[in-house]
Write a protein that holds these residues in place. Structure first.
Motif, PDB file in Angstrom:
ATOM      1  N   GLY A 214       0.824  -1.214   0.000  1.00 25.74           N
ATOM      2  CA  GLY A 214       0.000   0.000   0.000  1.00 25.74           C
ATOM      3  C   GLY A 214       0.849   1.251   0.000  1.00 25.74           C
ATOM      4  N   LEU A 215       1.934   1.211   0.755  1.00 21.85           N
ATOM      5  CA  LEU A 215       2.840   2.361   0.830  1.00 21.85           C
ATOM      6  C   LEU A 215       3.596   2.546  -0.480  1.00 21.85           C
ATOM      7  CD1 LEU A 215       3.230   4.286   3.197  1.00 21.85           C
ATOM      8  CD2 LEU A 215       5.218   2.962   3.910  1.00 21.85           C
ATOM      9  N   ILE A 216       4.113   1.448  -1.034  1.00 18.70           N
ATOM     10  CA  ILE A 216       4.910   1.514  -2.275  1.00 18.70           C
ATOM     11  C   ILE A 216       4.043   1.962  -3.443  1.00 18.70           C
ATOM     12  CG2 ILE A 216       6.229   0.154  -3.941  1.00 18.70           C
ATOM     13  CD1 ILE A 216       7.072  -1.652  -1.549  1.00 18.70           C
ATOM     14  N   SER A 217       2.901   1.286  -3.647  1.00 21.54           N
ATOM     15  CA  SER A 217       2.047   1.629  -4.794  1.00 21.54           C
ATOM     16  C   SER A 217       1.428   3.009  -4.639  1.00 21.54           C
ATOM     17  CB  SER A 217       0.948   0.576  -4.967  1.00 21.54           C
ATOM     18  OG  SER A 217       0.072   0.588  -3.862  1.00 21.54           O
ATOM     19  N   GLY A 218       1.058   3.355  -3.400  1.00 27.63           N
ATOM     20  CA  GLY A 218       0.447   4.673  -3.166  1.00 27.63           C
ATOM     21  C   GLY A 218       1.396   5.801  -3.479  1.00 27.63           C
ATOM     22  N   PHE A 219       2.638   5.703  -3.007  1.00 26.95           N
ATOM     23  CA  PHE A 219       3.637   6.737  -3.307  1.00 26.95           C
ATOM     24  C   PHE A 219       3.927   6.799  -4.805  1.00 26.95           C
ATOM     25  CE2 PHE A 219       5.535   6.521   1.235  1.00 26.95           C
ATOM     26  CZ  PHE A 219       4.737   7.590   1.626  1.00 26.95           C
ATOM     27  N   ALA A 220       4.020   5.632  -5.444  1.00 25.17           N
ATOM     28  CA  ALA A 220       4.305   5.601  -6.885  1.00 25.17           C
ATOM     29  C   ALA A 220       3.184   6.279  -7.670  1.00 25.17           C
ATOM     30  CB  ALA A 220       4.480   4.158  -7.352  1.00 25.17           C
TER      31      ALA A 220
ATOM     32  N   GLU B  42      10.259   8.015  -2.812  1.00 20.43           N
ATOM     33  CA  GLU B  42       9.808   7.451  -1.542  1.00 20.43           C
ATOM     34  C   GLU B  42       9.378   5.996  -1.724  1.00 20.43           C
ATOM     35  OE1 GLU B  42       9.852   8.719   1.507  1.00 20.43           O
ATOM     36  OE2 GLU B  42      10.719  10.609   0.809  1.00 20.43           O
ATOM     37  N   ALA B  43       8.714   5.714  -2.849  1.00 21.54           N
ATOM     38  CA  ALA B  43       8.258   4.351  -3.122  1.00 21.54           C
ATOM     39  C   ALA B  43       9.444   3.387  -3.193  1.00 21.54           C
ATOM     40  CB  ALA B  43       7.471   4.316  -4.430  1.00 21.54           C
ATOM     41  N   LEU B  44      10.509   3.816  -3.874  1.00 21.28           N
ATOM     42  CA  LEU B  44      11.688   2.948  -4.002  1.00 21.28           C
ATOM     43  C   LEU B  44      12.427   2.801  -2.670  1.00 21.28           C
ATOM     44  CD1 LEU B  44      13.008   4.094  -7.499  1.00 21.28           C
ATOM     45  CD2 LEU B  44      11.825   1.978  -6.926  1.00 21.28           C
ATOM     46  N   LYS B  45      12.407   3.851  -1.856  1.00 20.17           N
ATOM     47  CA  LYS B  45      13.018   3.754  -0.513  1.00 20.17           C
ATOM     48  C   LYS B  45      12.297   2.695   0.325  1.00 20.17           C
ATOM     49  CE  LYS B  45      14.751   8.508   0.033  1.00 20.17           C
ATOM     50  NZ  LYS B  45      14.521   9.800   0.730  1.00 20.17           N
ATOM     51  N   ILE B  46      10.965   2.700   0.252  1.00 20.61           N
ATOM     52  CA  ILE B  46      10.180   1.722   1.007  1.00 20.61           C
ATOM     53  C   ILE B  46      10.429   0.313   0.474  1.00 20.61           C
ATOM     54  CG2 ILE B  46       7.833   0.966   1.579  1.00 20.61           C
ATOM     55  CD1 ILE B  46       8.748   3.387   3.132  1.00 20.61           C
TER      56      ILE B  46
ATOM     57  N   ALA C 141       7.512   2.694 -10.339  1.00 27.56           N
ATOM     58  CA  ALA C 141       8.153   3.847  -9.695  1.00 27.56           C
ATOM     59  C   ALA C 141       9.485   4.165 -10.368  1.00 27.56           C
ATOM     60  CB  ALA C 141       8.364   3.571  -8.211  1.00 27.56           C
ATOM     61  N   ALA C 142      10.278   3.122 -10.648  1.00 27.75           N
ATOM     62  CA  ALA C 142      11.568   3.325 -11.328  1.00 27.75           C
ATOM     63  C   ALA C 142      11.348   3.885 -12.735  1.00 27.75           C
ATOM     64  CB  ALA C 142      12.332   2.005 -11.392  1.00 27.75           C
ATOM     65  N   ALA C 143      10.291   3.414 -13.417  1.00 25.52           N
ATOM     66  CA  ALA C 143       9.990   3.894 -14.772  1.00 25.52           C
ATOM     67  C   ALA C 143       9.623   5.371 -14.762  1.00 25.52           C
ATOM     68  CB  ALA C 143       8.853   3.074 -15.370  1.00 25.52           C
TER      69      ALA C 143
ATOM     70  N   ALA D 294      12.562   7.402 -14.532  1.00 29.04           N
ATOM     71  CA  ALA D 294      13.567   7.060 -15.554  1.00 29.04           C
ATOM     72  C   ALA D 294      14.846   6.555 -14.889  1.00 29.04           C
ATOM     73  CB  ALA D 294      13.865   8.255 -16.454  1.00 29.04           C
ATOM     74  N   ASN D 295      14.672   5.818 -13.789  1.00 27.57           N
ATOM     75  CA  ASN D 295      15.811   5.297 -13.028  1.00 27.57           C
ATOM     76  C   ASN D 295      16.144   3.903 -13.542  1.00 27.57           C
ATOM     77  OD1 ASN D 295      17.640   4.313 -11.109  1.00 27.57           O
ATOM     78  ND2 ASN D 295      16.636   5.400  -9.430  1.00 27.57           N
ATOM     79  N   ILE D 296      16.896   3.846 -14.638  1.00 27.78           N
ATOM     80  CA  ILE D 296      17.197   2.578 -15.283  1.00 27.78           C
ATOM     81  C   ILE D 296      18.082   1.693 -14.411  1.00 27.78           C
ATOM     82  CG2 ILE D 296      19.199   3.517 -16.525  1.00 27.78           C
ATOM     83  CD1 ILE D 296      16.717   0.820 -17.763  1.00 27.78           C
ATOM     84  N   LYS D 297      18.961   2.321 -13.640  1.00 29.28           N
ATOM     85  CA  LYS D 297      19.888   1.555 -12.802  1.00 29.28           C
ATOM     86  C   LYS D 297      19.131   0.729 -11.769  1.00 29.28           C
ATOM     87  CE  LYS D 297      24.108   2.268 -10.072  1.00 29.28           C
ATOM     88  NZ  LYS D 297      25.048   3.296  -9.555  1.00 29.28           N
ATOM     89  N   GLN D 298      18.279   1.391 -10.991  1.00 29.37           N
ATOM     90  CA  GLN D 298      17.520   0.665  -9.979  1.00 29.37           C
ATOM     91  C   GLN D 298      16.468  -0.231 -10.625  1.00 29.37           C
ATOM     92  OE1 GLN D 298      16.465   3.145  -6.740  1.00 29.37           O
ATOM     93  NE2 GLN D 298      15.818   1.469  -5.433  1.00 29.37           N
TER      94      GLN D 298
END
Length: 563
Positions: free
Chosen positions: A202-208, A215-219, A241-243, A246-250
């Protein structure tokens, strides 16, 4: 035995016992039918459930509250909401389980307004909600970002004695996260004593979804460190969230985890990965992910068509769209945004117009504002500005800012100040505080060499207190992110960067390139007429990348504005 087989998720065993019971002459009662129906629901065996429903009617249990509550739950969970609603309305007793099942069904299928309306009706009838009803209603509020209403329902659940309920706590996490209330979301999350995967998801998808992708990737990282097992839903949200960043590395790191856990065969995850690679400029990786999928749905096709379109691969997008129709996949509104944009990029005007007509005639889809904007872009890019203007005036819906902005942008390219002023006038009526209108209008006058009107536009912008967001570009070099503004000279290597750019400009001029002096003047002060000292932020970032990175490493620049 029916209950036991259901708990073991053994549908065939349940069916065998149910049939054997009838063969031996035992008549099913109000407890028999719910036992087998629950197993049908959990297995998605709707056809079998409908057959048992017909037996329920024959046996005279169609008005039994206990049996009906399970039937409503089955139909609601499988999207047969009209049937579920009919069963609910025919009940003679006010049953909280039946009402809750219906509310949960609406929420599950994203009919959030209907869920909240039914929840309110239930309370008005004097039916006290249970924890599932409260959590479903709060989840519905999260779906439409109705923060105040969600807080009111939370207060009601607290008064009703559900302050420690896990399902309500998870719904609150999702509500605050989706509404972008970071601190409140974290607070609701920390209050949950026995956090489960739904709490973390819920936290990850909500932030994304609310744009707080970092924040989503931190969680997500925190979740992995806490040794909480990630689900299909977790990975899909993290990749999205990475998309968006545009965070291709993570994004690639998450892709590796997906392969290790075996979720790379899931359609939903593959769809998210296609979008990730497309948004990060890795169109070949997106293609590989798409063509290696053993099974595709309409989201898969849409993601690839959109990816092709965003990369200017118009013909590839159109060919894939034709292939999509041949294999029987049904195009939707998203599909047509991608294919119309693709036609626009490669100048397939007549084909694009034919696709637009086919939306309603062949596929039964009513065009949305974004589709009209695509057609305006299609005509405008081809220089058919008068036709684009006429198309807008004949639209069956009121043109929005996107449509007028598209037309104004094209007027800059084709130096048509008359139609450009017409578009800008409508834009200023719709969005008087948007800086983009003034900047585009100023650019148009600059391109046309009408400096007086250009200066008047800039003055009007200042008088109204409208400020333009400064362009900014980011580039990562050796695990460190470097930011650049327009004409930035604050970077430690600024002298080397400008020296390198001067050399590049010289080499470009030697092979015949002539700089368009007007295209760079949108932000230069009116007394400054030399664009040579006015370097765009992405140029500075690219030059720094060329100086700092070795040849095999791609240069990836992220921007806050469209180029």
């Amino acid at each position: 035995m029916l209950v036991a087989y259901g708990q073991l998720n053994n549908l065939s065993g349940s069916v065998q016992v149910f049939r054997q019971m009838q063969i031996e002459g035992f008549i099913p009662n109000q407890f028999t039918y719910p036992s087998i129906l629950r197993t049908c629901t959990s297995f998605g065996a709707l056809d079998l459930g409908e057959q048992i429903h017909s037996q329920v009617i024959k046996a005279g249990f169609q008005f039994n509250v206990y049996v009906c509550s399970v039937l409503i739950d089955m139909y609601a969970k499988h999207g047969k909401l009209d049937i579920a609603q009919g069963l609910l309305r025919r009940l003679t007793e006010e049953d909280v389980v039946s009402w809750t099942a219906m509310i949960a069904g609406y929420t599950q299928h994203d009919l959030f307004a209907e869920a909240l309306k039914l929840f309110e009706e239930m309370l008005n009838r004097g039916i006290q909600s249970d924890n599932i009803g409260f959590s479903s209603a709060i989840s519905a509020c999260a779906g439409i970002q109705a923060l105040n209403q969600g807080q009111q329902i939370h207060a009601q659940s607290y008064v009703s004695g559900f302050s420690q309920d896990l399902s309500i706590g998870n719904a609150l996490v999702s509500l605050y996260a989706r509404c972008g209330r970071i601190q409140e979301a974290y607070l609701a999350f920390e209050k949950i004593d026995a956090k489960d995967s739904i709490s973390w998801n819920g936290l990850i998808s909500g932030f994304a979804q609310s744009g707080y992708c970092e924040e989503a990737l931190k969680i997500f990282v925190r979740m992995k460190r806490a040794n909480v097992e990630a689900s299909l839903f977790t990975f899909g949200s993290a990749v999205s969230a990475a998309a968006n960043m545009a965070n291709i590395k993570q994004g690639k790191q998450i892709h590796c985890m997906i392969i290790k856990t075996g979720f790379d065969l899931e359609i939903e995850v593959s769809n998210a990965l296609i979008t990730l690679y497309a948004k990060c400029g890795c169109i070949d990786d997106a293609k590989r992910e798409f063509f290696e999928m053993s099974e595709k749905n309409e989201v898969s096709w849409n993601a690839m068509i959109t990816g092709y379109s965003q990369h200017g691969c118009g013909n590839e997008a159109v060919n894939l769209f034709e292939e999509m129709k041949q294999v029987g996949a049904l195009p939707n509104h998203v599909t047509f945004v991608g294919v119309l944009s693709a036609c626009s990029h490669v100048g397939l005007v007549n084909q694009g117009l034919a696709y637009f007509e086919s939306m309603s005639k062949e596929h039964g889809l009513v065009p949305k504002p974004e589709h009209y904007a695509c057609v305006v872009d299609l005509l405008s890019r081809a220089g058919r500005l008068s036709q684009a203007k006429k198309f807008i005036e004949e639209m069956p819906i009121e043109p929005d800012a996107m449509v007028w902005r598209t037309l104004l942008s094209a007027c800059i390219v084709h130096k048509n100040t008359a139609i450009g002023e017409f578009a800008a006038l409508h834009l200023m009526e719709l969005e008087p505080e948007d800086s983009a209108t003034y900047v585009l209008l100023s650019n148009m006058y600059a391109v046309a060499g009408n400096w007086d009107c250009r200066d008047q536009t800039r003055q009007m912008m200042k008088d109204k207190g409208v400020k333009k967001e400064p362009g900014r570009s980011w580039i990562e070099v050796k695990n460190s992110v470097h930011a650049f503004f327009v004409g930035d000279k604050l970077h430690p290597l600024a002298d080397k960067i400008y020296e390198f750019l001067a050399d590049l400009n010289k080499r470009a001029a030697e092979i015949g390139y002539k700089q368009d002096r007007y295209s760079l003047l949108n932000d230069v002060e009116q007394e400054q007429k030399d664009p040579a000292v006015y370097i765009h932020s992405e140029k500075l970032a690219i030059a720094f990348g060329l100086l700092s990175l070795s040849d095999p490493i791609p240069i990836r620049v992220m921007k806050n504005l469209r180029v």
